[in-house]
Write an enzyme that holds these catalytic residues in place. Structure first.
Site, PDB file in Angstrom:
ATOM      1  N   LYS A 100       0.830  -1.202   0.000  1.00 19.10           N
ATOM      2  CA  LYS A 100       0.000   0.000   0.000  1.00 19.10           C
ATOM      3  C   LYS A 100       0.869   1.258   0.000  1.00 19.10           C
ATOM      4  O   LYS A 100       1.906   1.315   0.675  1.00 19.10           O
ATOM      5  CB  LYS A 100      -0.912  -0.025   1.228  1.00 19.10           C
ATOM      6  CG  LYS A 100      -1.980   1.064   1.288  1.00 19.10           C
ATOM      7  CD  LYS A 100      -2.885   0.841   2.496  1.00 19.10           C
ATOM      8  CE  LYS A 100      -3.963   1.905   2.612  1.00 19.10           C
ATOM      9  NZ  LYS A 100      -4.847   1.677   3.781  1.00 19.10           N
ATOM     10  N   SER A 125     -10.444  -0.221   6.417  1.00 21.77           N
ATOM     11  CA  SER A 125      -9.652   0.010   5.220  1.00 21.77           C
ATOM     12  C   SER A 125      -9.003  -1.240   4.638  1.00 21.77           C
ATOM     13  O   SER A 125      -8.559  -1.219   3.495  1.00 21.77           O
ATOM     14  CB  SER A 125      -8.571   1.054   5.495  1.00 21.77           C
ATOM     15  OG  SER A 125      -9.152   2.333   5.641  1.00 21.77           O
ATOM     16  N   SER A 184      -9.316   2.358   2.612  1.00 23.49           N
ATOM     17  CA  SER A 184      -8.263   3.037   1.879  1.00 23.49           C
ATOM     18  C   SER A 184      -7.277   2.085   1.204  1.00 23.49           C
ATOM     19  O   SER A 184      -6.385   2.534   0.476  1.00 23.49           O
ATOM     20  CB  SER A 184      -7.493   3.970   2.823  1.00 23.49           C
ATOM     21  OG  SER A 184      -6.887   3.254   3.891  1.00 23.49           O
TER      22      SER A 184
END
Length: 483
Positions: free
Chosen positions: A78, A177, A153
């Site tokens: 990420k 997320s 996210s």
């Protein structure tokens, strides 16, 4: 053989058997990204030259007789994790050129385990959305329907996995997320117990990357199978070597059961503060039916369950009190004016969000004390149950919505509109007390979109929901590649 959709476990076995090399796997993964990611936009920062070099190094290490848990396996990371030599922006334009000097602790652990990092995956602005888009890298589309979000996210990571861009990924979770993108994209994710995995180097730019533990937020694994989640969690878990790791070694308890029929499970498909869409309810019930069919003890109600409304309000206060910590003074004063107009009887989630943004330290301490009562309640609950099965969000993936005023957005649940952030209440059920939760695929909506559910387990007994996820995968199936 095409390797892009094979599991990490299968790839590791093939590498050990000499059926494929890491160089071949990495070249195939890069070719897949270069061919397919134009439509998805999951990989926002490719690192292909270093990935190829790492793959060659992994092949050489294996030739010397080395064998590490992820040796030679292509993975993604990420965007919010620091990787030396790559930008860390969190999607924030002022920091588009920020380049950290050191790897995040979890990136170091991936590399030490032998993983080949293909690049970074896309995120929303500041990680503060249930979608993944920003001015720097654009919008990540859902691989099942490009007009819909991949979630946030960790939406770039979920979309990458669903598209075959690497076997594993690492993300983070504060408001679902990890779990929400997994649910939207049809993959697996695990939100570990709060504090189980060190988070140093997963910090807003420009840092510094200090070994401080934040409230609510965790880092965790994403994969296409439950067993791969467990494999990656074993690499990630453990305290920061700069702090608690100087004194403590990690030893997770084993899963409570090895047979599906031995589990004691509470099924939740209704929340007092938000409706559950029919597609998600069907997914929860599909899991419930599989448990009943296997002989598990399945209940729909329990007096031991902590109050869902109080839990959601408390989570909202804690979440939004941290979200405004860096607001400018004028913005804070505007919030004070808005809050002054609230009725004392207004106990809506909108009101809770506003009140949370204005928390003083003494307010936070009181909220934290109430959280400990909830944790005590969960300990009593998990003396009688092994897991909770419930939604992650009330709906499958929704259409892209880029309204810059997030408070104006709405979520459509079977034709009825709700405030956008109300859908966080299900994520908060595990996040507020710090419990582990595993997101698993649980079927498809009538439109063919993935539907997931979460399995919430006892604190620091992460292997229990992971094992339940594995057994359910064997029973009802798991990841399927988008058509």
């Amino acid at each position: 053989m095409e390797w892009n959709f094979q599991t990490a476990e299968e790839i590791a076995a093939a590498l050990r058997a000499g059926e494929v090399t890491s160089t071949e796997l990495t070249d195939e993964a890069i070719a897949c990204i270069e061919r397919d990611d134009k439509a998805i936009n999951a990989i926002c920062v490719p690192d292909f030259d270093r990935a190829r070099a790492a793959a060659r190094g992994a092949d050489q290490a294996r030739a010397r007789g080395e064998d590490r848990p992820l040796l030679g396996i292509p993975v993604t990371v990420k965007e919010c994790y620091d990787i030396a030599g790559l930008p860390t922006t969190w999607g924030m334009p002022p920091h588009r050129n920020y380049m950290p000097a050191e790897d995040a602790v979890q990136v170091s652990r991936l590399k030490a385990a032998g993983a080949v990092v293909l690049g970074k995956t896309n995120v929303p602005l500041g990680l503060q959305d249930i979608q993944s888009f920003n001015e720097i890298y654009g919008t990540t589309n859902n691989p099942w329907d490009h007009a819909r979000t991949s979630g946030g996210s960790s939406g770039g990571s979920a979309a990458a996995l669903a598209s075959g861009f690497g076997a594993l990924s690492i993300g983070s979770d504060l408001g679902g997320s990890l779990r929400t993108p997994a649910h939207f994209c049809g993959v697996y994710a695990h939100k570990p117990t709060l504090g189980l995995a060190a988070i140093r180097g997963m910090v807003p730019p420009p840092g510094p990357a200090l070994p401080a533990e934040g409230d609510l937020a965790v880092v965790g694994p994403m994969a296409r199978t439950a067993r791969d989640l467990a494999l990656l969690l074993d690499v990630m878990a453990g305290p920061d070597p700069l702090t608690l790791g100087m004194a403590y070694d990690l030893r997770l308890p084993p899963a409570r059961h090895e047979r599906l029929g031995d589990f004691r499970v509470l099924i939740l498909d209704e929340h007092p503060l938000i409706a559950t869409g029919s597609a998600v309810r069907a997914g929860v019930n599909r899991v419930a039916d599989a448990l009943v069919d296997s002989g598990a003890r399945v209940e729909r109600h329990s007096a031991l369950l902590p109050d869902l409304t109080e839990s959601a309000i408390l989570y909202t206060h804690l979440l939004f009190s941290s979200s405004v910590a860096r607001f400018p003074v004028e913005s804070y004063e505007q919030l004070q004016t808005l809050a002054a107009g609230l009725s004392a009887d207004d106990q809506s989630l909108d009101a809770a969000r506003l009140r949370g943004m204005l928390f003083r330290h003494c307010d936070w301490m009181e909220a934290n004390s109430r959280r400990e009562f909830h944790r005590h309640g969960w300990r009593q609950f998990f003396a009688e149950f092994d897991a909770v099965v419930c939604p992650i969000t009330p709906t499958p993936a929704f259409p892209h919505d880029h309204d810059p005023d997030l408070m104006n957005r709405r979520i459509d649940i079977d034709g009825v509109e709700y405030p956008y952030f109300d859908q966080l209440v299900w994520a908060g059920l595990a996040t507020m007390p710090g419990l582990p939760a595993t997101a698993i695929p649980a079927g498809r909506s009538p439109e063919g979109l993935p539907v997931g559910v979460q399995l919430i387990g006892p604190m620091f007994e992460d292997r229990t929901p992971l094992r339940l996820a594995d057994l359910l995968e064997q029973k009802i199936g798991g990841f399927q590649a988008p058509a």
